[in-house]
Design an enzyme around this catalytic site. Structure first.
Site, short mmCIF file in Angstrom:
data_model
loop_
_atom_site.label_atom_id
_atom_site.label_comp_id
_atom_site.label_asym_id
_atom_site.label_seq_id
_atom_site.Cartn_x
_atom_site.Cartn_y
_atom_site.Cartn_z
N SER A 153 0.87 -1.18 0.00
CA SER A 153 0.00 0.00 0.00
C SER A 153 0.90 1.22 0.00
O SER A 153 2.08 1.13 0.35
CB SER A 153 -0.83 -0.02 1.29
OG SER A 153 -1.42 1.23 1.53
N TYR A 166 -1.59 -0.93 10.50
CA TYR A 166 -1.72 -1.26 9.07
C TYR A 166 -0.43 -0.94 8.34
O TYR A 166 0.12 -1.77 7.61
CB TYR A 166 -2.89 -0.48 8.48
CG TYR A 166 -3.18 -0.74 7.02
CD1 TYR A 166 -3.82 -1.90 6.61
CD2 TYR A 166 -2.82 0.19 6.04
CE1 TYR A 166 -4.10 -2.15 5.27
CE2 TYR A 166 -3.09 -0.04 4.70
CZ TYR A 166 -3.73 -1.22 4.31
OH TYR A 166 -4.01 -1.45 2.98
N1 LIG Z 1 -8.73 -0.43 -0.77
C1 LIG Z 1 -7.67 0.33 -0.57
O1 LIG Z 1 -7.78 1.55 -0.46
C2 LIG Z 1 -6.30 -0.27 -0.51
C3 LIG Z 1 -5.19 0.55 -0.75
C4 LIG Z 1 -3.92 0.01 -0.72
C5 LIG Z 1 -3.76 -1.34 -0.47
N2 LIG Z 1 -4.85 -2.13 -0.23
C6 LIG Z 1 -4.62 -3.55 -0.01
O2 LIG Z 1 -5.12 -4.24 -1.12
C7 LIG Z 1 -5.47 -5.58 -0.75
C8 LIG Z 1 -6.86 -5.90 -1.26
O3 LIG Z 1 -7.81 -5.08 -0.60
P1 LIG Z 1 -9.15 -4.56 -1.27
O4 LIG Z 1 -9.01 -3.12 -1.47
O5 LIG Z 1 -9.50 -5.41 -2.43
O6 LIG Z 1 -10.17 -4.77 -0.05
P2 LIG Z 1 -11.33 -5.84 0.18
O7 LIG Z 1 -11.62 -5.77 1.65
O8 LIG Z 1 -12.43 -5.62 -0.77
O9 LIG Z 1 -10.68 -7.24 -0.20
C9 LIG Z 1 -9.78 -7.93 0.64
C10 LIG Z 1 -10.12 -9.39 0.60
O10 LIG Z 1 -9.18 -10.08 1.44
C11 LIG Z 1 -9.89 -11.04 2.18
N3 LIG Z 1 -9.20 -11.35 3.42
C12 LIG Z 1 -8.99 -10.54 4.49
N4 LIG Z 1 -8.38 -11.22 5.46
C13 LIG Z 1 -8.19 -12.48 5.02
C14 LIG Z 1 -7.62 -13.64 5.59
N5 LIG Z 1 -7.12 -13.65 6.83
N6 LIG Z 1 -7.58 -14.76 4.83
C15 LIG Z 1 -8.11 -14.78 3.58
N7 LIG Z 1 -8.66 -13.71 2.99
C16 LIG Z 1 -8.71 -12.57 3.71
C17 LIG Z 1 -11.24 -10.38 2.47
O11 LIG Z 1 -12.22 -11.34 2.83
C18 LIG Z 1 -11.53 -9.65 1.18
O12 LIG Z 1 -12.30 -10.41 0.29
C19 LIG Z 1 -5.33 -5.62 0.77
O13 LIG Z 1 -4.07 -6.19 1.10
C20 LIG Z 1 -5.34 -4.16 1.16
O14 LIG Z 1 -4.68 -3.94 2.38
C21 LIG Z 1 -6.11 -1.63 -0.27
#
Ligand SMILES: NC(=O)c1ccc[n+]([C@@H]2O[C@H](COP(=O)([O-])OP(=O)(O)OC[C@H]3O[C@@H](n4cnc5c(N)ncnc54)[C@H](O)[C@@H]3O)[C@@H](O)[C@H]2O)c1
Length: 266
Positions: A153, A166
């Site tokens: 991130s 985080y």
């Molecule tokens: N959305 C943002 O603004 C953002 C920005 C930068 C990075 N990220 C990172 O991107 C990645 C994807 O996030 P997203 O934005 O798609 O959010 P999201 O919450 O829609 O998707 C994340 C998915 O990971 C799954 N997950 C969480 N914990 C888990 C576990 N212990 N075991 C298996 N699955 C698990 C959730 O069930 C969910 O389906 C994450 O690592 C997040 O930290 C997100």
């Protein structure tokens, strides 16, 4: 013919959000895809991906003509991650692309962070990535081929108040990925990191919640040199595709997809 014809990809957090977009993007290039998600419940302010989400995404992937294997998995459980990787190889024949994308977020001042919140974030975002890479590398080593991408991130590139646990995990996975990249550099395996800025996914706008608060949108617009509040999951998938279709010369890199935020880093 797609650039990933015959490849097998394994995506954690693949039920929705960025993981879902990655599954569709890889399948559109010809890969068969395993999506692993639907973890045990956590105490967070938003719901996680479910088995229904997994099945819905699997259906969309299959509509592109790919094989899709949905696996119920919690990346906090190392033995379960190893079993899921074994199942991938026995069902689909190989493991060529690994996207360690599962993650959770929680906000708040450090002195208000509970042990439970700390462990949920560290166990998923950092230890979960460790479990995933540790299980996948022996397979890729035998194949002498692998493309690994870890989702960090922009929080892994800077300090941000009220995101300390985080951000600690997101800095951590960069150190993990860079070190492993060096361990496997002679074996046909690349390990790179993607750092998105805010992405419009259920993590930011939980399903069923109408709109994101105006104040948040204003704050994001102001924070980004390119004046958009966030990017879409598909923007991140294009960066992912670039890294996994590389000929094998890019490794240990961090790709920021960040509306210009990269320009402000030292
Ligand atoms: N959305 C943002 O603004 C953002 C920005 C930068 C990075 N990220 C990172 O991107 C990645 C994807 O996030 P997203 O934005 O798609 O959010 P999201 O919450 O829609 O998707 C994340 C998915 O990971 C799954 N997950 C969480 N914990 C888990 C576990 N212990 N075991 C298996 N699955 C698990 C959730 O069930 C969910 O389906 C994450 O690592 C997040 O930290 C997100």
């Amino acid at each position: 013919m797609g650039a990933l014809e015959g490849r097998v990809a394994f995506i954690t957090g693949g039920a929705r959000g960025q993981g879902r977009a990655h599954a569709l993007a890889l399948a559109a290039e010809g890969a068969n895809v395993v999506i692993a998600d639907a973890p045990r419940p956590m105490n967070l302010t938003y719901p996680l991906g479910t088995e229904d989400d997994l099945l819905a995404t699997a259906k969309e992937v299959e509509e592109l003509g790919a094989v899709c294997l949905p696996i119920t998995l919690d990346v906090r459980d190392g033995a379960a991650v190893s079993a899921a990787i074994d199942e991938t190889v026995s069902s689909l024949g190989s493991l060529d692309i690994l996207v360690a994308n599962a993650g959770v977020v929680s906000t708040g001042r450090l002195d208000e962070v509970t042990d439970e919140t700390w462990h949920q974030l560290v166990d998923t975002n950092l230890t979960g990535v460790f479990h995933t890479l540790r299980a996948a590398i022996p397979v890729m080593r035998r194949q002498r081929f692998g493309r690994i991408v870890v989702t960090s991130s922009m929080g892994g590139r800077m300090g941000i108040p009220e995101l300390a646990p985080y951000n600690a995990t997101k800095w951590g996975v960069i150190g993990l990925a860079k070190s492993v990249a060096l361990e496997v550099a002679k074996e046909g395996i690349t390990v790179n990191v993607i750092c998105p800025t805010t992405v419009h996914t259920p993590m930011v706008q939980p399903v069923g919640v109408d709109g994101v608060p105006d104040e948040f949108v204003r704050r994001m617009m102001k924070a980004n040199p390119i004046p958009q509040p966030w990017i879409e999951a598909e923007d991140v998938s294009r960066g992912l595709l670039y890294l996994v279709t590389d000929s094998g010369v890019i490794t240990g890199s961090v790709l920021e997809i960040a509306l210009g935020g990269s320009a402000r880093l030292h």
